[in-house]
Each structure stands twice: as C-alpha cells, then as structure tokens.
Design a protein around this motif. Structure first.
Motif, PDB file in Angstrom:
ATOM      1  N   GLY A 130       0.798  -1.219   0.000  1.00  0.00           N
ATOM      2  CA  GLY A 130       0.000   0.000   0.000  1.00  0.00           C
ATOM      3  C   GLY A 130       0.828   1.265   0.000  1.00  0.00           C
ATOM      4  O   GLY A 130       1.852   1.360   0.673  1.00  0.00           O
ATOM      5  N   VAL A 131       0.383   2.244  -0.792  1.00  0.00           N
ATOM      6  CA  VAL A 131       1.021   3.559  -0.841  1.00  0.00           C
ATOM      7  C   VAL A 131      -0.071   4.617  -0.732  1.00  0.00           C
ATOM      8  O   VAL A 131      -1.092   4.534  -1.422  1.00  0.00           O
ATOM      9  CB  VAL A 131       1.806   3.774  -2.149  1.00  0.00           C
ATOM     10  N   LEU A 158       4.255   8.366  12.623  1.00  0.00           N
ATOM     11  CA  LEU A 158       3.909   7.466  11.522  1.00  0.00           C
ATOM     12  C   LEU A 158       4.831   6.247  11.486  1.00  0.00           C
ATOM     13  O   LEU A 158       4.386   5.121  11.249  1.00  0.00           O
ATOM     14  CB  LEU A 158       3.986   8.216  10.189  1.00  0.00           C
ATOM     15  N   ARG A 159       6.105   6.457  11.713  1.00  0.00           N
ATOM     16  CA  ARG A 159       7.060   5.356  11.623  1.00  0.00           C
ATOM     17  C   ARG A 159       6.943   4.374  12.777  1.00  0.00           C
ATOM     18  O   ARG A 159       7.499   3.275  12.712  1.00  0.00           O
ATOM     19  CB  ARG A 159       8.479   5.919  11.553  1.00  0.00           C
ATOM     20  N   SER A 160       6.228   4.765  13.829  1.00  0.00           N
ATOM     21  CA  SER A 160       6.064   3.874  14.982  1.00  0.00           C
ATOM     22  C   SER A 160       4.782   3.054  14.921  1.00  0.00           C
ATOM     23  O   SER A 160       4.555   2.194  15.772  1.00  0.00           O
ATOM     24  CB  SER A 160       6.071   4.699  16.276  1.00  0.00           C
ATOM     25  N   VAL A 161       3.952   3.295  13.912  1.00  0.00           N
ATOM     26  CA  VAL A 161       2.654   2.624  13.814  1.00  0.00           C
ATOM     27  C   VAL A 161       2.828   1.229  13.213  1.00  0.00           C
ATOM     28  O   VAL A 161       3.552   1.046  12.227  1.00  0.00           O
ATOM     29  CB  VAL A 161       1.681   3.459  12.953  1.00  0.00           C
ATOM     30  N   ASP A 162       2.157   0.242  13.798  1.00  0.00           N
ATOM     31  CA  ASP A 162       2.205  -1.125  13.281  1.00  0.00           C
ATOM     32  C   ASP A 162       1.673  -1.171  11.849  1.00  0.00           C
ATOM     33  O   ASP A 162       0.674  -0.526  11.521  1.00  0.00           O
ATOM     34  CB  ASP A 162       1.365  -2.059  14.155  1.00  0.00           C
ATOM     35  N   GLU A 166       7.348   2.344   5.982  1.00  0.00           N
ATOM     36  CA  GLU A 166       8.145   3.571   5.985  1.00  0.00           C
ATOM     37  C   GLU A 166       7.214   4.749   5.746  1.00  0.00           C
ATOM     38  O   GLU A 166       6.149   4.604   5.131  1.00  0.00           O
ATOM     39  CB  GLU A 166       9.228   3.518   4.908  1.00  0.00           C
ATOM     40  N   ALA A 167       7.605   5.906   6.238  1.00  0.00           N
ATOM     41  CA  ALA A 167       6.794   7.115   6.063  1.00  0.00           C
ATOM     42  C   ALA A 167       7.709   8.326   6.009  1.00  0.00           C
ATOM     43  O   ALA A 167       8.799   8.328   6.601  1.00  0.00           O
ATOM     44  CB  ALA A 167       5.790   7.252   7.200  1.00  0.00           C
ATOM     45  N   ARG A 168       7.249   9.340   5.301  1.00  0.00           N
ATOM     46  CA  ARG A 168       7.987  10.600   5.240  1.00  0.00           C
ATOM     47  C   ARG A 168       6.983  11.751   5.261  1.00  0.00           C
ATOM     48  O   ARG A 168       5.986  11.730   4.538  1.00  0.00           O
ATOM     49  CB  ARG A 168       8.842  10.692   3.974  1.00  0.00           C
ATOM     50  N   VAL A 169       7.283  12.728   6.095  1.00  0.00           N
ATOM     51  CA  VAL A 169       6.503  13.965   6.140  1.00  0.00           C
ATOM     52  C   VAL A 169       7.489  15.089   5.858  1.00  0.00           C
ATOM     53  O   VAL A 169       8.500  15.224   6.552  1.00  0.00           O
ATOM     54  CB  VAL A 169       5.823  14.166   7.504  1.00  0.00           C
ATOM     55  N   HIS A 170       7.205  15.878   4.835  1.00  0.00           N
ATOM     56  CA  HIS A 170       8.180  16.865   4.358  1.00  0.00           C
ATOM     57  C   HIS A 170       7.534  18.234   4.241  1.00  0.00           C
ATOM     58  O   HIS A 170       6.489  18.389   3.597  1.00  0.00           O
ATOM     59  CB  HIS A 170       8.724  16.434   2.993  1.00  0.00           C
ATOM     60  N   HIS A 171       8.148  19.222   4.875  1.00  0.00           N
ATOM     61  CA  HIS A 171       7.700  20.613   4.754  1.00  0.00           C
ATOM     62  C   HIS A 171       8.393  21.224   3.547  1.00  0.00           C
ATOM     63  O   HIS A 171       9.605  21.447   3.563  1.00  0.00           O
ATOM     64  CB  HIS A 171       8.054  21.389   6.025  1.00  0.00           C
ATOM     65  N   GLN A 172       7.625  21.478   2.485  1.00  0.00           N
ATOM     66  CA  GLN A 172       8.188  22.068   1.272  1.00  0.00           C
ATOM     67  C   GLN A 172       7.897  23.559   1.244  1.00  0.00           C
ATOM     68  O   GLN A 172       6.756  23.986   1.080  1.00  0.00           O
ATOM     69  CB  GLN A 172       7.611  21.408   0.014  1.00  0.00           C
ATOM     70  N   GLN A 173       8.951  24.342   1.427  1.00  0.00           N
ATOM     71  CA  GLN A 173       8.790  25.784   1.361  1.00  0.00           C
ATOM     72  C   GLN A 173       8.648  26.213  -0.092  1.00  0.00           C
ATOM     73  O   GLN A 173       9.362  25.734  -0.971  1.00  0.00           O
ATOM     74  CB  GLN A 173       9.985  26.476   2.008  1.00  0.00           C
ATOM     75  N   LEU A 185       2.881  14.290   2.727  1.00  0.00           N
ATOM     76  CA  LEU A 185       2.909  13.076   3.542  1.00  0.00           C
ATOM     77  C   LEU A 185       2.920  11.867   2.616  1.00  0.00           C
ATOM     78  O   LEU A 185       2.131  11.796   1.664  1.00  0.00           O
ATOM     79  CB  LEU A 185       1.693  12.988   4.468  1.00  0.00           C
ATOM     80  N   VAL A 186       3.804  10.920   2.893  1.00  0.00           N
ATOM     81  CA  VAL A 186       3.903   9.690   2.113  1.00  0.00           C
ATOM     82  C   VAL A 186       3.993   8.514   3.077  1.00  0.00           C
ATOM     83  O   VAL A 186       4.794   8.543   4.017  1.00  0.00           O
ATOM     84  CB  VAL A 186       5.145   9.707   1.196  1.00  0.00           C
ATOM     85  N   VAL A 187       3.165   7.502   2.851  1.00  0.00           N
ATOM     86  CA  VAL A 187       3.172   6.313   3.704  1.00  0.00           C
ATOM     87  C   VAL A 187       3.208   5.068   2.833  1.00  0.00           C
ATOM     88  O   VAL A 187       2.419   4.940   1.885  1.00  0.00           O
ATOM     89  CB  VAL A 187       1.926   6.258   4.616  1.00  0.00           C
ATOM     90  N   LEU A 188       4.135   4.163   3.118  1.00  0.00           N
ATOM     91  CA  LEU A 188       4.179   2.840   2.502  1.00  0.00           C
ATOM     92  C   LEU A 188       3.867   1.825   3.593  1.00  0.00           C
ATOM     93  O   LEU A 188       4.513   1.828   4.650  1.00  0.00           O
ATOM     94  CB  LEU A 188       5.553   2.554   1.888  1.00  0.00           C
ATOM     95  N   ALA A 189       2.863   0.989   3.349  1.00  0.00           N
ATOM     96  CA  ALA A 189       2.379   0.090   4.397  1.00  0.00           C
ATOM     97  C   ALA A 189       2.141  -1.311   3.848  1.00  0.00           C
ATOM     98  O   ALA A 189       2.307  -1.571   2.652  1.00  0.00           O
ATOM     99  CB  ALA A 189       1.087   0.648   4.999  1.00  0.00           C
ATOM    100  N   ASP A 190       1.722  -2.201   4.762  1.00  0.00           N
ATOM    101  CA  ASP A 190       1.444  -3.585   4.370  1.00  0.00           C
ATOM    102  C   ASP A 190       0.352  -3.661   3.314  1.00  0.00           C
ATOM    103  O   ASP A 190       0.374  -4.530   2.443  1.00  0.00           O
ATOM    104  CB  ASP A 190       1.019  -4.405   5.598  1.00  0.00           C
ATOM    105  N   ASP A 191      -0.634  -2.768   3.406  1.00  0.00           N
ATOM    106  CA  ASP A 191      -1.707  -2.744   2.420  1.00  0.00           C
ATOM    107  C   ASP A 191      -2.228  -1.320   2.287  1.00  0.00           C
ATOM    108  O   ASP A 191      -1.930  -0.442   3.103  1.00  0.00           O
ATOM    109  CB  ASP A 191      -2.841  -3.702   2.803  1.00  0.00           C
ATOM    110  N   THR A 192      -3.008  -1.085   1.234  1.00  0.00           N
ATOM    111  CA  THR A 192      -3.480   0.265   0.929  1.00  0.00           C
ATOM    112  C   THR A 192      -4.380   0.818   2.026  1.00  0.00           C
ATOM    113  O   THR A 192      -4.297   2.004   2.376  1.00  0.00           O
ATOM    114  CB  THR A 192      -4.232   0.270  -0.411  1.00  0.00           C
ATOM    115  N   ALA A 193      -5.242  -0.028   2.574  1.00  0.00           N
ATOM    116  CA  ALA A 193      -6.153   0.434   3.621  1.00  0.00           C
ATOM    117  C   ALA A 193      -5.375   0.946   4.828  1.00  0.00           C
ATOM    118  O   ALA A 193      -5.719   1.985   5.410  1.00  0.00           O
ATOM    119  CB  ALA A 193      -7.092  -0.695   4.036  1.00  0.00           C
TER     120      ALA A 193
END
Length: 210
Positions: A130-131, A158-162, A166-173, A185-193
């Motif tokens: 999931g992305v 985000l990175r501590s959630v079961d 991997e996750a990234r949160v980026h402040h883009q000026q 915000l970007v999250v890669l997880a076991d599944d999309t849900a």
C-alpha cells in the motif's frame, strides 16, 4: 533549465519537428535510436519542470528566474532575490566546492512522487503493498510557531505505527511568491487500507493544535 525570452529555436526550419510545432503541437520531441532526445512544448512552468525532475534528479541547474526563491549564485553586478548563496565577478572566480557544500545544507525540493521514489529505495527488499500520499497547505494546519517540530513529530509517529513500512513527512517551502508552503505526507504500508488510515490519522494530528 534556462529561461528564454524568445520562442525556442532548437528546431531546424523546414524539418518535421519544426513543422509539427508550427502547426500547433503542444509538445514536440525528437528521439534517436541511442536514446538521445530534445523537446519543445508549451504550458510548462518552472514549477512543472522542477516537479518532474525531482523524481529522478538530485540537482537542477537553473539559469535565470532571479526573482524566484531558488538558491542562487550571482555573477557580476546582476541583482537577484534572496537566497543568494554565493557571489563572484564571473564563473572563473567562483569557488565551486564551497558553493556545493552550501547547497548540500539546504532543504531538498520534494514532491509526493519524489518522496515515494526515495522511500521505496530506502526500503530495498521490504515488501509493501500500500502507498498513500497527501499534500496540505501549511496555512491550513493548526496554528504553530514551529512547523518543523510539527512535521518531525508526525514523522516519528507514523514510523512507529504497526503495519507501516516507511513514512515521510516533508515541509516544502514555496519557491514562488504566488504559491503557499505545503506539507507532503507519504506512507508505505502492508496494504493500501492501512496506508490510507495512517495518512488520515497523521492529517488529523496536523490539523489539531498540540
């Protein structure tokens, strides 16, 4: 990338690519069997180009656009809007190594697509199905004096959630006056849900005052 004050003249008059462009083609591209190419088009802004390049390029050298918020090297007596990271009489007098060191300390320019690509590289062989991504203007977030601290906290959470690989949160000026700062915000997880659920929770925290 170079700022042009005239119509692109890369085409050769009378050749098919030039004729295609003159006939109104939105984009015209010439490609060789070896993969070399050139292209012209319209309705593509500097921001569009940077967003496209960010997915695969570490650096973009831009000539012109001195009024933008891009980090700049100013040569001669030309004026430029900040930030100006170095000045020199001409290119020969420029301390390129020092300029490179300064640039390395500056925040990177990121888009959701570039963050997904970098996050996947960092995972290497870790399986993820999931992305999920989201982008929100900083102005819409809960009031805070320290956006960086809020973003760092969201990253850690985000990175501590079961189920989150991997996750990234980026402040883009923003690099352009007419655009707002944003948070990607970007999250890669076991599944999309699970990825969507984590993004929703992170957004809730960002929109809620600490």
């Amino acid at each position: 990338m170079k700022r042009l004050t005239h119509e692109p003249d890369i085409d050769t008059d009378g050749k098919d690519t030039a004729r295609h462009r003159e006939a109104g083609s939105v984009r015209t591209v010439g490609v060789t069997d070896d993969g070399d190419w050139f292209g012209t088009g319209d309705r593509w802004t500097l921001e569009d180009m940077l967003n496209d390049f960010a997915r695969e390029c570490d650096y973009a050298l831009v000539e012109g656009f001195s009024e933008s918020r891009l980090p700049k090297v100013s040569l001669g007596d030309r004026s430029a809007a900040p930030p100006v990271v170095a000045t020199a009489a001409d290119a020969d007098d420029l301390a390129l190594g020092e300029v490179t060191d300064i640039i390395e300390t500056l925040p990177s320019y990121e888009t959701p697509a570039s963050l997904v690509a970098k996050t996947r590289v960092s995972l290497e062989s870790v399986d993820h199905e999931g992305v999920a991504t989201a982008t929100v203007p900083v102005a819409e977030l809960a009031p805070t004096d320290d956006v960086t601290a809020r973003v760092d906290a969201a990253n850690r959470r985000l990175r501590s959630v079961d189920g989150i690989c991997e996750a990234r949160v980026h402040h883009q000026q923003s690099l352009f006056d007419e655009l707002d700062d944003v948070v990607h915000l970007v999250v890669l997880a076991d599944d999309t849900a699970r990825a969507n659920e984590a993004i929703g929770e992170a957004l809730g925290r960002l929109f809620t005052a600490a």
